[in-house]
Design a protein around this motif. Sequence first.
Motif, PDB file in Angstrom:
ATOM      1  N   LEU A 290      16.225   9.483   0.324  1.00 17.39           N
ATOM      2  CA  LEU A 290      16.820  10.575  -0.443  1.00 17.39           C
ATOM      3  C   LEU A 290      15.744  11.489  -1.020  1.00 17.39           C
ATOM      4  CD1 LEU A 290      19.651   8.680  -2.344  1.00 17.39           C
ATOM      5  CD2 LEU A 290      19.939  10.403  -0.547  1.00 17.39           C
ATOM      6  N   THR A 291      14.680  10.886  -1.525  1.00 23.96           N
ATOM      7  CA  THR A 291      13.585  11.669  -2.099  1.00 23.96           C
ATOM      8  C   THR A 291      12.916  12.531  -1.036  1.00 23.96           C
ATOM      9  OG1 THR A 291      13.243   9.934  -3.739  1.00 23.96           O
ATOM     10  CG2 THR A 291      11.452  11.511  -3.432  1.00 23.96           C
ATOM     11  N   GLU A 292      12.706  11.970   0.148  1.00 29.79           N
ATOM     12  CA  GLU A 292      12.111  12.739   1.248  1.00 29.79           C
ATOM     13  C   GLU A 292      13.024  13.890   1.667  1.00 29.79           C
ATOM     14  OE1 GLU A 292      11.310   9.884   4.310  1.00 29.79           O
ATOM     15  OE2 GLU A 292       9.599   9.035   3.233  1.00 29.79           O
ATOM     16  N   MET A 293      14.327  13.626   1.704  1.00 27.58           N
ATOM     17  CA  MET A 293      15.270  14.675   2.079  1.00 27.58           C
ATOM     18  C   MET A 293      15.271  15.795   1.040  1.00 27.58           C
ATOM     19  SD  MET A 293      18.374  12.338   3.558  1.00 27.58           S
ATOM     20  CE  MET A 293      19.429  13.686   4.048  1.00 27.58           C
ATOM     21  N   LEU A 294      15.146  15.449  -0.227  1.00 25.22           N
ATOM     22  CA  LEU A 294      15.073  16.455  -1.280  1.00 25.22           C
ATOM     23  C   LEU A 294      13.782  17.262  -1.146  1.00 25.22           C
ATOM     24  CD1 LEU A 294      16.207  17.714  -3.891  1.00 25.22           C
ATOM     25  CD2 LEU A 294      14.935  15.953  -5.145  1.00 25.22           C
ATOM     26  N   ALA A 295      12.673  16.583  -0.916  1.00 23.57           N
ATOM     27  CA  ALA A 295      11.380  17.260  -0.782  1.00 23.57           C
ATOM     28  C   ALA A 295      11.364  18.203   0.421  1.00 23.57           C
ATOM     29  CB  ALA A 295      10.260  16.230  -0.662  1.00 23.57           C
TER      30      ALA A 295
ATOM     31  N   ILE B   1      18.543  18.378   1.398  1.00 22.67           N
ATOM     32  CA  ILE B   1      19.646  18.252   0.451  1.00 22.67           C
ATOM     33  C   ILE B   1      19.250  18.979  -0.830  1.00 22.67           C
ATOM     34  CG2 ILE B   1      20.556  16.073   1.369  1.00 22.67           C
ATOM     35  CD1 ILE B   1      19.140  14.599  -0.907  1.00 22.67           C
ATOM     36  N   THR B   2      20.250  19.368  -1.593  1.00 25.31           N
ATOM     37  CA  THR B   2      19.994  20.062  -2.860  1.00 25.31           C
ATOM     38  C   THR B   2      19.806  19.038  -3.972  1.00 25.31           C
ATOM     39  OG1 THR B   2      22.334  20.159  -3.462  1.00 25.31           O
ATOM     40  CG2 THR B   2      21.463  21.994  -2.123  1.00 25.31           C
ATOM     41  N   ILE B   3      19.365  19.506  -5.133  1.00 26.75           N
ATOM     42  CA  ILE B   3      19.195  18.604  -6.274  1.00 26.75           C
ATOM     43  C   ILE B   3      20.542  18.030  -6.699  1.00 26.75           C
ATOM     44  CG2 ILE B   3      19.311  20.429  -8.025  1.00 26.75           C
ATOM     45  CD1 ILE B   3      17.028  17.335  -8.148  1.00 26.75           C
ATOM     46  N   GLU B   4      21.602  18.822  -6.558  1.00 26.62           N
ATOM     47  CA  GLU B   4      22.937  18.330  -6.893  1.00 26.62           C
ATOM     48  C   GLU B   4      23.345  17.182  -5.962  1.00 26.62           C
ATOM     49  OE1 GLU B   4      22.318  21.641  -6.403  1.00 26.62           O
ATOM     50  OE2 GLU B   4      22.430  22.331  -8.490  1.00 26.62           O
ATOM     51  N   GLU B   5      23.077  17.359  -4.677  1.00 29.81           N
ATOM     52  CA  GLU B   5      23.387  16.291  -3.721  1.00 29.81           C
ATOM     53  C   GLU B   5      22.528  15.056  -3.990  1.00 29.81           C
ATOM     54  OE1 GLU B   5      24.703  18.580   0.327  1.00 29.81           O
ATOM     55  OE2 GLU B   5      22.613  18.804  -0.308  1.00 29.81           O
ATOM     56  N   PHE B   6      21.258  15.285  -4.291  1.00 30.68           N
ATOM     57  CA  PHE B   6      20.354  14.176  -4.607  1.00 30.68           C
ATOM     58  C   PHE B   6      20.897  13.388  -5.798  1.00 30.68           C
ATOM     59  CE2 PHE B   6      16.754  12.523  -7.083  1.00 30.68           C
ATOM     60  CZ  PHE B   6      16.137  11.737  -6.135  1.00 30.68           C
ATOM     61  N   ASN B   7      21.263  14.083  -6.859  1.00 27.43           N
ATOM     62  CA  ASN B   7      21.799  13.408  -8.043  1.00 27.43           C
ATOM     63  C   ASN B   7      23.090  12.668  -7.722  1.00 27.43           C
ATOM     64  OD1 ASN B   7      19.710  14.256  -9.706  1.00 27.43           O
ATOM     65  ND2 ASN B   7      20.772  16.124 -10.297  1.00 27.43           N
ATOM     66  N   HIS B   8      23.933  13.270  -6.895  1.00 26.43           N
ATOM     67  CA  HIS B   8      25.188  12.627  -6.503  1.00 26.43           C
ATOM     68  C   HIS B   8      24.918  11.325  -5.749  1.00 26.43           C
ATOM     69  CE1 HIS B   8      29.200  12.099  -4.817  1.00 26.43           C
ATOM     70  NE2 HIS B   8      28.626  12.008  -3.629  1.00 26.43           N
ATOM     71  N   TYR B   9      24.070  11.388  -4.731  1.00 22.57           N
ATOM     72  CA  TYR B   9      23.803  10.202  -3.922  1.00 22.57           C
ATOM     73  C   TYR B   9      23.052   9.127  -4.699  1.00 22.57           C
ATOM     74  CZ  TYR B   9      25.500  12.793   0.094  1.00 22.57           C
ATOM     75  OH  TYR B   9      26.295  13.505   0.970  1.00 22.57           O
ATOM     76  N   CYS B  10      22.152   9.528  -5.574  1.00 21.36           N
ATOM     77  CA  CYS B  10      21.459   8.544  -6.418  1.00 21.36           C
ATOM     78  C   CYS B  10      22.450   7.865  -7.365  1.00 21.36           C
ATOM     79  CB  CYS B  10      20.335   9.202  -7.214  1.00 21.36           C
ATOM     80  SG  CYS B  10      18.897   9.588  -6.217  1.00 21.36           S
TER      81      CYS B  10
END
Length: 50
Positions: A18-23, A27-36
């Motif tokens: 997830l972190t790599e996909m965000l970097a 994915i957006t920060i919103e998606e990152f927060n959702h999946y985390c």
Amino acid sequence: MAHPETPLSWQAMVLKLLTEMLADQRITIEEFNHYCGRLNKIVDGRKEVA
């Protein structure tokens, strides 16, 4: 991840992905927060069962 026999170490692997996909802006920060949040909820549920 929700299956009881899934190794807990997989949580770190999923979080790393997830972190790599965000970097990489896949994915957006919103998606990152959702999946985390979903990941944490699943892992917390497994700890409660154990």
